[in-house]
Design an enzyme around this catalytic site. Structure first.
Site, PDB file in Angstrom:
ATOM      1  N   LYS A  70       0.821  -1.215   0.000  1.00 27.04           N
ATOM      2  CA  LYS A  70       0.000   0.000   0.000  1.00 27.04           C
ATOM      3  C   LYS A  70       0.860   1.273   0.000  1.00 27.04           C
ATOM      4  O   LYS A  70       2.063   1.227   0.269  1.00 27.04           O
ATOM      5  CB  LYS A  70      -0.949  -0.046   1.203  1.00 27.04           C
ATOM      6  CG  LYS A  70      -1.941  -1.225   1.128  1.00 27.04           C
ATOM      7  CD  LYS A  70      -2.956  -1.149   2.261  1.00 27.04           C
ATOM      8  CE  LYS A  70      -3.959  -2.282   2.185  1.00 27.04           C
ATOM      9  NZ  LYS A  70      -4.989  -2.173   3.254  1.00 27.04           N
TER      10      LYS A  70
ATOM     11  N   TYR B 125     -12.247  -1.495  -3.985  1.00 25.31           N
ATOM     12  CA  TYR B 125     -12.793  -1.657  -2.628  1.00 25.31           C
ATOM     13  C   TYR B 125     -14.316  -1.501  -2.595  1.00 25.31           C
ATOM     14  O   TYR B 125     -14.875  -1.204  -1.532  1.00 25.31           O
ATOM     15  CB  TYR B 125     -12.129  -0.663  -1.673  1.00 25.31           C
ATOM     16  CG  TYR B 125     -10.762  -1.124  -1.205  1.00 25.31           C
ATOM     17  CD1 TYR B 125     -10.625  -2.222  -0.349  1.00 25.31           C
ATOM     18  CD2 TYR B 125      -9.606  -0.481  -1.603  1.00 25.31           C
ATOM     19  CE1 TYR B 125      -9.378  -2.647   0.091  1.00 25.31           C
ATOM     20  CE2 TYR B 125      -8.348  -0.901  -1.169  1.00 25.31           C
ATOM     21  CZ  TYR B 125      -8.245  -1.989  -0.322  1.00 25.31           C
ATOM     22  OH  TYR B 125      -7.012  -2.417   0.118  1.00 25.31           O
TER      23      TYR B 125
ATOM     24  N   PHE C 202     -15.533   4.110   6.633  1.00 27.25           N
ATOM     25  CA  PHE C 202     -14.185   4.543   6.261  1.00 27.25           C
ATOM     26  C   PHE C 202     -13.929   4.471   4.760  1.00 27.25           C
ATOM     27  O   PHE C 202     -12.802   4.726   4.309  1.00 27.25           O
ATOM     28  CB  PHE C 202     -13.130   3.705   7.014  1.00 27.25           C
ATOM     29  CG  PHE C 202     -13.246   2.207   6.805  1.00 27.25           C
ATOM     30  CD1 PHE C 202     -12.719   1.596   5.670  1.00 27.25           C
ATOM     31  CD2 PHE C 202     -13.876   1.411   7.754  1.00 27.25           C
ATOM     32  CE1 PHE C 202     -12.820   0.224   5.486  1.00 27.25           C
ATOM     33  CE2 PHE C 202     -13.985   0.035   7.581  1.00 27.25           C
ATOM     34  CZ  PHE C 202     -13.443  -0.552   6.439  1.00 27.25           C
TER      35      PHE C 202
ATOM     36  N   ARG D 154      -2.642 -14.584   4.743  1.00 26.94           N
ATOM     37  CA  ARG D 154      -3.319 -13.808   5.799  1.00 26.94           C
ATOM     38  C   ARG D 154      -2.559 -13.961   7.127  1.00 26.94           C
ATOM     39  O   ARG D 154      -2.461 -13.013   7.907  1.00 26.94           O
ATOM     40  CB  ARG D 154      -4.779 -14.271   5.962  1.00 26.94           C
ATOM     41  CG  ARG D 154      -5.641 -14.067   4.727  1.00 26.94           C
ATOM     42  CD  ARG D 154      -6.105 -12.646   4.508  1.00 26.94           C
ATOM     43  NE  ARG D 154      -6.981 -12.166   5.541  1.00 26.94           N
ATOM     44  CZ  ARG D 154      -7.623 -11.000   5.472  1.00 26.94           C
ATOM     45  NH1 ARG D 154      -7.470 -10.205   4.400  1.00 26.94           N
ATOM     46  NH2 ARG D 154      -8.397 -10.596   6.439  1.00 26.94           N
TER      47      ARG D 154
ATOM     48  N   THR E 171      -5.660  -6.785  10.712  1.00 31.51           N
ATOM     49  CA  THR E 171      -5.911  -5.507  10.029  1.00 31.51           C
ATOM     50  C   THR E 171      -5.334  -4.345  10.830  1.00 31.51           C
ATOM     51  O   THR E 171      -4.687  -3.449  10.274  1.00 31.51           O
ATOM     52  CB  THR E 171      -7.434  -5.299   9.856  1.00 31.51           C
ATOM     53  OG1 THR E 171      -7.981  -6.454   9.225  1.00 31.51           O
ATOM     54  CG2 THR E 171      -7.729  -4.056   9.029  1.00 31.51           C
TER      55      THR E 171
ATOM     56  N   ARG F 130       2.489  -6.719   8.882  1.00 35.02           N
ATOM     57  CA  ARG F 130       1.845  -5.521   9.435  1.00 35.02           C
ATOM     58  C   ARG F 130       2.463  -5.125  10.778  1.00 35.02           C
ATOM     59  O   ARG F 130       2.566  -3.935  11.093  1.00 35.02           O
ATOM     60  CB  ARG F 130       0.336  -5.737   9.542  1.00 35.02           C
ATOM     61  CG  ARG F 130      -0.349  -5.613   8.174  1.00 35.02           C
ATOM     62  CD  ARG F 130      -1.798  -6.006   8.218  1.00 35.02           C
ATOM     63  NE  ARG F 130      -2.521  -5.643   7.002  1.00 35.02           N
ATOM     64  CZ  ARG F 130      -3.719  -6.132   6.682  1.00 35.02           C
ATOM     65  NH1 ARG F 130      -4.315  -7.007   7.476  1.00 35.02           N
ATOM     66  NH2 ARG F 130      -4.311  -5.764   5.573  1.00 35.02           N
TER      67      ARG F 130
ATOM     68  N   ASN G   1      -2.023   0.224   6.579  1.00 32.82           N
ATOM     69  CA  ASN G   1      -1.526  -1.020   7.180  1.00 32.82           C
ATOM     70  C   ASN G   1      -0.637  -1.834   6.237  1.00 32.82           C
ATOM     71  O   ASN G   1      -0.615  -3.066   6.297  1.00 32.82           O
ATOM     72  CB  ASN G   1      -2.687  -1.840   7.768  1.00 32.82           C
ATOM     73  CG  ASN G   1      -3.724  -2.203   6.737  1.00 32.82           C
ATOM     74  OD1 ASN G   1      -3.563  -1.908   5.547  1.00 32.82           O
ATOM     75  ND2 ASN G   1      -4.780  -2.868   7.171  1.00 32.82           N
TER      76      ASN G   1
ATOM     77  N   HIS H 256      -2.185  -5.474   1.502  1.00 32.14           N
ATOM     78  CA  HIS H 256      -3.488  -6.117   1.323  1.00 32.14           C
ATOM     79  C   HIS H 256      -3.247  -7.598   1.089  1.00 32.14           C
ATOM     80  O   HIS H 256      -2.250  -7.975   0.479  1.00 32.14           O
ATOM     81  CB  HIS H 256      -4.185  -5.515   0.089  1.00 32.14           C
ATOM     82  CG  HIS H 256      -5.376  -6.313  -0.357  1.00 32.14           C
ATOM     83  ND1 HIS H 256      -6.608  -6.184   0.225  1.00 32.14           N
ATOM     84  CD2 HIS H 256      -5.505  -7.268  -1.326  1.00 32.14           C
ATOM     85  CE1 HIS H 256      -7.464  -7.026  -0.365  1.00 32.14           C
ATOM     86  NE2 HIS H 256      -6.816  -7.685  -1.316  1.00 32.14           N
TER      87      HIS H 256
ATOM     88  N   GLU I 162      -9.327 -10.201  -7.834  1.00 35.03           N
ATOM     89  CA  GLU I 162      -8.378  -9.105  -7.589  1.00 35.03           C
ATOM     90  C   GLU I 162      -7.148  -9.223  -8.493  1.00 35.03           C
ATOM     91  O   GLU I 162      -6.638  -8.218  -8.991  1.00 35.03           O
ATOM     92  CB  GLU I 162      -7.999  -9.086  -6.108  1.00 35.03           C
ATOM     93  CG  GLU I 162      -9.179  -8.684  -5.234  1.00 35.03           C
ATOM     94  CD  GLU I 162      -8.974  -8.894  -3.740  1.00 35.03           C
ATOM     95  OE1 GLU I 162      -9.903  -8.612  -2.974  1.00 35.03           O
ATOM     96  OE2 GLU I 162      -7.873  -9.345  -3.325  1.00 35.03           O
TER      97      GLU I 162
HETATM   98  P1  GDP Z   1      -8.152  -6.583   5.649  1.00 35.85           P
HETATM   99  O1  GDP Z   1      -8.827  -7.743   4.956  1.00 35.85           O
HETATM  100  O2  GDP Z   1      -7.331  -6.995   6.834  1.00 35.85           O
HETATM  101  O3  GDP Z   1      -7.374  -5.694   4.705  1.00 35.85           O
HETATM  102  O4  GDP Z   1      -9.307  -5.666   6.269  1.00 35.85           O
HETATM  103  P2  GDP Z   1     -10.753  -5.218   5.723  1.00 35.85           P
HETATM  104  O5  GDP Z   1     -11.125  -5.987   4.481  1.00 35.85           O
HETATM  105  O6  GDP Z   1     -11.696  -5.252   6.877  1.00 35.85           O
HETATM  106  O7  GDP Z   1     -10.555  -3.666   5.336  1.00 35.85           O
HETATM  107  C1  GDP Z   1      -9.952  -3.280   4.122  1.00 35.85           C
HETATM  108  C2  GDP Z   1      -8.988  -2.155   4.403  1.00 35.85           C
HETATM  109  O8  GDP Z   1      -9.735  -1.010   4.847  1.00 35.85           O
HETATM  110  C3  GDP Z   1      -7.979  -2.409   5.533  1.00 35.85           C
HETATM  111  O9  GDP Z   1      -6.859  -3.150   5.131  1.00 35.85           O
HETATM  112  C4  GDP Z   1      -7.610  -0.987   5.931  1.00 35.85           C
HETATM  113  O10 GDP Z   1      -6.680  -0.388   5.000  1.00 35.85           O
HETATM  114  C5  GDP Z   1      -8.963  -0.275   5.811  1.00 35.85           C
HETATM  115  N1  GDP Z   1      -9.700  -0.283   7.089  1.00 35.85           N
HETATM  116  C6  GDP Z   1     -10.245  -1.354   7.739  1.00 35.85           C
HETATM  117  N2  GDP Z   1     -10.862  -0.982   8.870  1.00 35.85           N
HETATM  118  C7  GDP Z   1     -10.705   0.370   8.947  1.00 35.85           C
HETATM  119  C8  GDP Z   1     -11.139   1.354   9.886  1.00 35.85           C
HETATM  120  O11 GDP Z   1     -11.794   1.050  10.887  1.00 35.85           O
HETATM  121  N3  GDP Z   1     -10.785   2.655   9.623  1.00 35.85           N
HETATM  122  C9  GDP Z   1     -10.075   3.007   8.515  1.00 35.85           C
HETATM  123  N4  GDP Z   1      -9.770   4.314   8.326  1.00 35.85           N
HETATM  124  N5  GDP Z   1      -9.663   2.107   7.612  1.00 35.85           N
HETATM  125  C10 GDP Z   1      -9.972   0.811   7.813  1.00 35.85           C
END
Ligand code: GDP
Length: 139
Positions: A11, A51, A59, A87, A93, A104, A114, A117, A128
């Site tokens: 990222k 996304y 968010f 993962r 996350t 991470r 973070n 992805h 993807e």
């Molecule tokens: P991942 O599968 O671990 O990447 O997590 P998710 O699919 O839940 O979320 C996608 C991406 O959205 C994450 O990797 C973060 O970059 C972002 N994200 C997730 N939760 C939050 C949040 O609570 N706040 C913000 N600002 N970004 C978030």
């Protein structure tokens, strides 16, 4: 049945802080083979499309802005049990909850920025990967 491929992005926070090499090293040392690799700048439209599943989340707008704020590195990775094992390698996350030894834990700055992805299913890994790479690309 689990397939042997997953998809990742390094990222914008991580590319801007010169962590591409460090993260790719952790990926290779974790037993993954890099099948395809490219560095691109996503437009807000393309980041929003990637996304789209999160478009109802609070968010989403911030995430789109962040993901188009600088270049990302997209890659298709290969290993047995790739999706689940990747993962595990990237960690939670929220980096505050990420286990020691994860990407991470080492490189992420916040729950949003973070570092990496990782696809959450075989189906999404395929979708993807196809978003960034096509089988007939010629140079
Ligand atoms: P991942 O599968 O671990 O990447 O997590 P998710 O699919 O839940 O979320 C996608 C991406 O959205 C994450 O990797 C973060 O970059 C972002 N994200 C997730 N939760 C939050 C949040 O609570 N706040 C913000 N600002 N970004 C978030």
């Amino acid at each position: 049945m689990a397939t042997n491929r997953t998809f990742t992005m390094i990222k914008p926070d991580a590319t801007q802080e010169n962590h591409i090499g460090g993260i790719l090293s952790m990926i290779e040392e974790g037993g993954f083979r890099i099948v395809s690799l490219k560095k691109v700048l996503l437009t807000p439209e393309r980041a929003g499309k990637f996304y789209e599943v999160h478009k109802e989340r609070p968010f989403y707008q911030d995430l789109v802005k962040y993901m188009s704020s600088g270049p990302i590195v997209a890659a298709i990775l290969e290993k047995d049990n790739a999706v689940a094992d990747f993962r595990t390698l990237i960690g939670a996350t929220n980096p505050a909850q990420a286990a020691e030894g994860t990407i991470r834990k080492k490189y992420a700055k916040s729950i949003e920025a973070n570092a990496v992805h990782g696809s959450d299913s075989d189906e999404n890994a395929q979708i993807e990967g196809d978003f960034f790479f096509s089988a007939d690309e010629k140079f």
